[in-house]
Design a protein around this motif. Structure first.
Motif, PDB file in Angstrom:
ATOM      1  N   MET B   1       0.847  -1.192   0.000  1.00  0.00           N
ATOM      2  CA  MET B   1       0.000   0.000   0.000  1.00  0.00           C
ATOM      3  C   MET B   1       0.884   1.244   0.000  1.00  0.00           C
ATOM      4  N   SER B   2       0.566   2.206  -0.873  1.00  0.00           N
ATOM      5  CA  SER B   2       1.380   3.418  -0.895  1.00  0.00           C
ATOM      6  C   SER B   2       0.799   4.433   0.084  1.00  0.00           C
ATOM      7  N   ILE B   3       1.613   5.367   0.462  1.00  0.00           N
ATOM      8  CA  ILE B   3       1.167   6.368   1.425  1.00  0.00           C
ATOM      9  C   ILE B   3       1.474   7.751   0.848  1.00  0.00           C
ATOM     10  N   ALA B   4       0.519   8.647   0.978  1.00  0.00           N
ATOM     11  CA  ALA B   4       0.740  10.010   0.493  1.00  0.00           C
ATOM     12  C   ALA B   4       1.712  10.720   1.420  1.00  0.00           C
ATOM     13  N   PRO B   5       2.567  11.566   0.871  1.00  0.00           N
ATOM     14  CA  PRO B   5       3.502  12.308   1.727  1.00  0.00           C
ATOM     15  C   PRO B   5       2.760  13.116   2.791  1.00  0.00           C
ATOM     16  N   LYS B   6       3.379  13.223   3.952  1.00  0.00           N
ATOM     17  CA  LYS B   6       2.801  13.988   5.051  1.00  0.00           C
ATOM     18  C   LYS B   6       3.845  15.006   5.512  1.00  0.00           C
ATOM     19  N   PRO B   7       4.036  16.028   4.696  1.00  0.00           N
ATOM     20  CA  PRO B   7       5.156  16.951   4.951  1.00  0.00           C
ATOM     21  C   PRO B   7       5.011  17.786   6.220  1.00  0.00           C
ATOM     22  N   HIS B   8       3.848  17.770   6.827  1.00  0.00           N
ATOM     23  CA  HIS B   8       3.665  18.540   8.063  1.00  0.00           C
ATOM     24  C   HIS B   8       3.578  17.638   9.292  1.00  0.00           C
ATOM     25  N   CYS B   9       3.823  16.353   9.091  1.00  0.00           N
ATOM     26  CA  CYS B   9       3.715  15.394  10.200  1.00  0.00           C
ATOM     27  C   CYS B   9       5.071  14.791  10.543  1.00  0.00           C
ATOM     28  N   ALA B  10       5.190  14.395  11.803  1.00  0.00           N
ATOM     29  CA  ALA B  10       6.375  13.651  12.244  1.00  0.00           C
ATOM     30  C   ALA B  10       6.000  12.179  12.374  1.00  0.00           C
ATOM     31  N   LEU B  11       6.999  11.332  12.216  1.00  0.00           N
ATOM     32  CA  LEU B  11       6.834   9.906  12.496  1.00  0.00           C
ATOM     33  C   LEU B  11       7.712   9.563  13.687  1.00  0.00           C
ATOM     34  N   LEU B  12       7.101   8.944  14.668  1.00  0.00           N
ATOM     35  CA  LEU B  12       7.848   8.498  15.845  1.00  0.00           C
ATOM     36  C   LEU B  12       7.790   6.969  15.901  1.00  0.00           C
ATOM     37  N   ILE B  13       8.933   6.343  15.721  1.00  0.00           N
ATOM     38  CA  ILE B  13       9.023   4.884  15.766  1.00  0.00           C
ATOM     39  C   ILE B  13       9.432   4.489  17.185  1.00  0.00           C
ATOM     40  N   VAL B  14       8.621   3.649  17.817  1.00  0.00           N
ATOM     41  CA  VAL B  14       8.897   3.263  19.201  1.00  0.00           C
ATOM     42  C   VAL B  14       9.446   1.845  19.229  1.00  0.00           C
ATOM     43  N   GLY B  15      10.580   1.671  19.879  1.00  0.00           N
ATOM     44  CA  GLY B  15      11.182   0.348  19.978  1.00  0.00           C
ATOM     45  C   GLY B  15      11.459  -0.045  21.419  1.00  0.00           C
ATOM     46  N   HIS B  16      11.907  -1.264  21.602  1.00  0.00           N
ATOM     47  CA  HIS B  16      12.185  -1.744  22.948  1.00  0.00           C
ATOM     48  C   HIS B  16      13.571  -1.306  23.400  1.00  0.00           C
ATOM     49  N   GLY B  17      14.608  -1.665  22.603  1.00  0.00           N
ATOM     50  CA  GLY B  17      15.978  -1.333  22.997  1.00  0.00           C
ATOM     51  C   GLY B  17      16.473  -2.264  24.072  1.00  0.00           C
ATOM     52  N   SER B  18      17.741  -2.131  24.401  1.00  0.00           N
ATOM     53  CA  SER B  18      18.338  -3.030  25.385  1.00  0.00           C
ATOM     54  C   SER B  18      19.472  -2.336  26.109  1.00  0.00           C
ATOM     55  N   THR B  19      19.588  -2.635  27.395  1.00  0.00           N
ATOM     56  CA  THR B  19      20.726  -2.128  28.164  1.00  0.00           C
ATOM     57  C   THR B  19      21.917  -3.062  28.034  1.00  0.00           C
ATOM     58  N   GLU B  20      21.727  -4.206  27.394  1.00  0.00           N
ATOM     59  CA  GLU B  20      22.797  -5.204  27.336  1.00  0.00           C
ATOM     60  C   GLU B  20      23.278  -5.503  25.928  1.00  0.00           C
ATOM     61  N   ASN B  21      22.388  -5.388  24.938  1.00  0.00           N
ATOM     62  CA  ASN B  21      22.766  -5.781  23.588  1.00  0.00           C
ATOM     63  C   ASN B  21      22.711  -4.585  22.640  1.00  0.00           C
ATOM     64  N   PRO B  22      23.862  -4.165  22.153  1.00  0.00           N
ATOM     65  CA  PRO B  22      23.904  -2.967  21.309  1.00  0.00           C
ATOM     66  C   PRO B  22      23.237  -3.143  19.953  1.00  0.00           C
ATOM     67  N   ASP B  23      22.987  -4.364  19.538  1.00  0.00           N
ATOM     68  CA  ASP B  23      22.355  -4.593  18.236  1.00  0.00           C
ATOM     69  C   ASP B  23      20.838  -4.473  18.307  1.00  0.00           C
ATOM     70  N   SER B  24      20.320  -4.435  19.509  1.00  0.00           N
ATOM     71  CA  SER B  24      18.877  -4.481  19.691  1.00  0.00           C
ATOM     72  C   SER B  24      18.153  -3.344  18.979  1.00  0.00           C
ATOM     73  N   SER B  25      18.722  -2.158  19.010  1.00  0.00           N
ATOM     74  CA  SER B  25      18.017  -1.005  18.445  1.00  0.00           C
ATOM     75  C   SER B  25      18.402  -0.715  16.993  1.00  0.00           C
ATOM     76  N   THR B  26      19.326  -1.485  16.445  1.00  0.00           N
ATOM     77  CA  THR B  26      19.789  -1.222  15.072  1.00  0.00           C
ATOM     78  C   THR B  26      18.652  -1.190  14.045  1.00  0.00           C
ATOM     79  N   PRO B  27      17.751  -2.185  14.030  1.00  0.00           N
ATOM     80  CA  PRO B  27      16.701  -2.160  13.008  1.00  0.00           C
ATOM     81  C   PRO B  27      15.814  -0.919  13.074  1.00  0.00           C
ATOM     82  N   TYR B  28      15.557  -0.421  14.265  1.00  0.00           N
ATOM     83  CA  TYR B  28      14.689   0.757  14.384  1.00  0.00           C
ATOM     84  C   TYR B  28      15.321   1.954  13.676  1.00  0.00           C
ATOM     85  N   PHE B  29      16.619   2.122  13.893  1.00  0.00           N
ATOM     86  CA  PHE B  29      17.313   3.230  13.230  1.00  0.00           C
ATOM     87  C   PHE B  29      17.359   3.016  11.721  1.00  0.00           C
TER      88      PHE B  29
END
Lengths: 199, 276
Positions: B1-29
């Motif tokens: 599905m395509s999405i129309a541009p939203k030039p006045h909106c922000a996207l906030l991606i929420v992830g879990h992250g980890s205090t022990e594994n530095p690779d945990s947040s890589t996919p979110y970025f």
């Protein structure tokens, strides 16, 4: 005004450091450049003094993830940021992206503090809303909480890099996160001098 | 599905992250960078439960007055229904918080397009093997805290079983609730077993914990980015050929699923407010 525009104003007014990172403008033709504050003199030498050059903000996360000794810097306020690199940036938007990787949200929090819109939350408020595996944190006594803050986040914890290997390293440096020159002086655009002083 | 541009909106991606594994947040970025490169939003940010910036700090990242929040989580459950709304102070699909409008989308893992991603990953990890001689196991965390947390995986197993992909069996299994992934060999009657971790990242669980439960590793090892050893499939264990893939969330196409969830949100909640 956007956060990036406010950042531009901060730079113009003399702010030059965030945490361990030195922010430079107009360095060898690049509008913005970042490096470890201990590498500032090297960064102004020809070929950036042999520092590893990164173009654009993409490397900011990798540079800030591991300390020199390989430990994981899961809180970015630890004072063990790697040295030996310079990051050159073409726009203030890229500069902002890079800073948000090195010190997540620190710029926005600083600006909010400056304009009085920062919402302060106490440790007790934060603990009281915890659920799941962290719900037990609510039971800490006031004295225990004070001791926790003192032993985990206190200045003594900041002074020995080895201590930053602990599971709960200091969240933020206790000094001012942003620093600026006492009095901004003009600098030669193609060969900036080392930046002295702080607030 | 395509999405129309939203030039006045922000996207906030929420992830879990980890205090022990530095690779945990890589996919979110990576997902954020992928979407940022398409220029669809005025700004794209990430925030985390166990890393910085925290969800409470996220508000200070955002300039835009309208924000789409997408949980880059694999299932509905404790985090998407309790923790994220609490930390971001969201009370419904759309919430006003300190002068900004937040639209809270469903997590990526429950979107129907995940089925294709799982099948793609299963084929990539075990090229050339016959599905008819293969059991496909989709594995997740599982928790007693929220019964919805395993629903997405059970749904995917059922969808793939009915998809005509031809696997002898398609099963779901978990780290912390039955059926346990540690019993994979007993669950599968075929000579080949493909295990796809239904996690966002190759972090603590999918790269370090589950390999121990499967028997690939004797003990929990270093994080992916801290080891020079790349595991080679297949693993010949317990009389079977075991193929273990990387986490489904490391698929770069997951960025498209984030956009799909936003498009679905608009269709469901904002259709009346959008221009024709």
């Amino acid at each position: 005004m956007t956060t990036a525009q406010k950042l531009q104003q901060l730079l113009k007014s003399g702010y030059h450091r965030i945490g361990e990172i030195e922010l430079q403008t107009d360095l060898y033709g690049y509008p913005y450049a970042l490096c470890h504050q201990a590498d500032v003199e090297l960064s102004t030498e020809p070929a950036f003094g042999g520092l590893e050059i990164h173009h654009g903000p993409a490397a900011a996360r990798d540079l800030s993830t591991y300390a020199e000794d390989g430990t994981y810097r899961f809180t970015k306020g630890q004072v063990n940021l790697k040295r030996g690199w310079v990051m050159v940036l073409e726009s203030v938007q890229d500069l902002r992206l890079a800073l948000d990787q090195f010190y997540p949200a620190c710029l926005g929090l600083f600006l909010a503090q400056q304009d009085g819109s920062l919402e302060i939350e106490t440790l007790r408020e934060k603990l009281n809303r915890q659920t799941g595996m962290y719900r037990f944190a609510r039971s800490i006594s006031d004295a225990g909480a004070q001791q926790l803050v003192q032993t985990v986040c206190g200045p003594a914890r900041q002074e020995n890099p080895l201590e930053n290997r602990c599971r709960h390293p200091p969240r933020r440096q206790r000094s001012e996160p942003f620093q600026r020159h006492p009095q901004r002086s003009p600098r030669h655009p193609s060969h900036p001098t080392a930046l002295p002083g702080s607030l | 599905m395509s999405i129309a541009p939203k030039p006045h909106c922000a996207l906030l991606i929420v992830g879990h992250g980890s205090t022990e594994n530095p690779d945990s947040s890589t996919p979110y970025f990576e997902h954020a960078e992928e979407i940022r490169s398409r220029g669809l939003f005025s700004e794209v940010h990430c925030c985390f439960w166990k890393e910085e910036p925290s969800m409470r700090e996220a508000l200070y990242l955002i300039d835009s007055a309208e924000v789409y929040v997408v949980p880059d989580f694999i299932s509905e459950g404790y985090f998407t229904q309790d923790v994220i709304p609490r930390e971001l102070q969201l009370t419904g699909p759309t919430t006003e918080v300190r002068g900004k409008t937040f639209h809270y989308c469903l997590p990526v893992g429950v979107h129907r397009s995940m089925t294709d991603l799982i099948l793609k990953r299963a084929k990539e990890v075990a090229p050339g093997i016959l599905p008819a001689e293969t059991t496909l196991i989709i594995t997740g965390h599982g928790t007693g805290r929220n019964q919805n947390s395993t629903t997405a995986i059970r749904d995917q197993a059922e969808l793939i079983a009915q998809s005509g992909a031809g696997y002898a069996a398609v099963l779901d299994a978990y780290m912390e609730e039955q059926p346990f992934i540690a019993e994979w060999a007993e669950m599968a009657s075929t000579p080949n077993v493909v295990v796809v971790p239904f996690f966002i990242s190759d972090g603590l669980h999918s790269y370090q914990d589950i390999p121990v439960l499967l028997g690939i590793e004797a003990e929990v090892g270093a994080a992916l980015s801290q080891t020079a050893v790349f595991r080679q499939n297949p693993h010949h264990l317990r009389g079977k050929s075991l193929y273990y893939s990387s986490a489904i969330g490391t698929e770069r196409l997951l960025a498209d699923v984030i956009l799909d969830q936003i498009a679905d949100f608009d269709s469901l909640h904002l259709a009346h407010a959008l221009p024709a």
